[in-house]
Design a protein around this motif. Structure first.
Motif, short mmCIF file in Angstrom:
data_model
loop_
_atom_site.label_atom_id
_atom_site.label_comp_id
_atom_site.label_asym_id
_atom_site.label_seq_id
_atom_site.Cartn_x
_atom_site.Cartn_y
_atom_site.Cartn_z
N TYR A 23 -17.69 72.06 -4.33
CA TYR A 23 -16.91 70.92 -3.84
C TYR A 23 -16.02 70.37 -4.94
O TYR A 23 -16.33 70.49 -6.13
CB TYR A 23 -17.84 69.79 -3.40
N PHE A 25 -14.37 66.57 -5.98
CA PHE A 25 -14.53 65.15 -5.68
C PHE A 25 -13.76 64.34 -6.71
O PHE A 25 -13.24 64.88 -7.67
CB PHE A 25 -16.01 64.75 -5.63
N GLY A 26 -13.65 63.08 -6.46
CA GLY A 26 -13.01 62.19 -7.42
C GLY A 26 -11.51 62.11 -7.27
O GLY A 26 -10.93 62.48 -6.24
N SER A 27 -10.88 61.63 -8.32
CA SER A 27 -9.46 61.30 -8.28
C SER A 27 -8.54 62.50 -8.11
O SER A 27 -7.41 62.35 -7.66
CB SER A 27 -9.08 60.52 -9.54
N ASP A 37 -12.88 67.15 -10.96
CA ASP A 37 -14.34 67.12 -10.85
C ASP A 37 -14.80 68.12 -9.81
O ASP A 37 -14.35 68.08 -8.66
CB ASP A 37 -14.80 65.71 -10.46
N LEU A 39 -18.30 69.98 -8.10
CA LEU A 39 -19.74 70.00 -7.90
C LEU A 39 -20.13 71.39 -7.44
O LEU A 39 -19.55 71.93 -6.48
CB LEU A 39 -20.15 68.98 -6.83
N THR A 77 -30.09 63.06 -3.46
CA THR A 77 -29.15 62.04 -3.93
C THR A 77 -28.05 61.72 -2.92
O THR A 77 -27.35 60.72 -3.08
CB THR A 77 -28.48 62.47 -5.25
N PHE A 79 -25.33 63.11 -2.77
CA PHE A 79 -24.13 63.04 -3.60
C PHE A 79 -22.87 63.47 -2.84
O PHE A 79 -21.82 62.83 -2.96
CB PHE A 79 -24.30 63.92 -4.85
N ARG A 82 -21.92 60.66 -0.44
CA ARG A 82 -21.66 59.41 -1.16
C ARG A 82 -20.34 59.47 -1.93
O ARG A 82 -19.59 58.49 -1.97
CB ARG A 82 -22.81 59.13 -2.12
N GLU A 83 -20.05 60.61 -2.51
CA GLU A 83 -18.83 60.76 -3.32
C GLU A 83 -17.67 61.37 -2.54
O GLU A 83 -16.62 61.64 -3.11
CB GLU A 83 -19.12 61.61 -4.56
N LYS A 84 -17.88 61.59 -1.24
CA LYS A 84 -16.83 62.16 -0.37
C LYS A 84 -16.30 63.49 -0.91
O LYS A 84 -15.09 63.72 -1.00
CB LYS A 84 -15.71 61.15 -0.17
N CYS A 85 -17.24 64.36 -1.27
CA CYS A 85 -16.89 65.68 -1.79
C CYS A 85 -16.29 66.54 -0.68
O CYS A 85 -16.72 66.48 0.46
CB CYS A 85 -18.14 66.37 -2.34
#
Length: 96
Positions: A23, A25-27, A37, A39, A77, A79, A82-85
């Motif tokens: 995945y 994720f992030g900016s 980023d 995952l 988690t 993750f 939560r982090e919209k991956c």
């Protein structure tokens, strides 16, 4: 390089990714970040070592940040949600 271009590049350059769920994720997803980023969810051991090696080669000119989790860790988690991956495979389709 856009998120979809990065996804295509990594999926093409890292054949061991077929053993993992991968995945972004992030900016980087919105085009405002200075880093990318990623995952990686899957088994540890030799397969993980192989995919990390492929990422080092494929990402030499990219500011990649890798986060690796076992499937049980990702589930516990939450993750991904939560982090919209976003799966790299989904991002790669956007490039077509």
């Amino acid at each position: 390089m856009s998120a979809s271009e990065v996804a295509v590049h990594l999926l093409t350059s890292c054949p061991s990714l077929k053993h993992f769920k991968v995945y972004m994720f992030g900016s980087a997803l919105t085009g405002v970040g200075a880093d990318i980023d990623i995952l990686i969810v899957g088994p540890g051991g030799t397969l993980l070592s192989q995919v990390k090696s492929e990422f080092r080669s494929a990402g030499q000119a990219l500011p990649l940040h890798l986060l690796c989790m076992l499937p049980s860790e990702a589930l516990h988690t939450q993750f991904v949600a939560r982090e919209k991956c976003v799966p790299l495979s989904q991002l790669a389709l956007a490039d077509r």
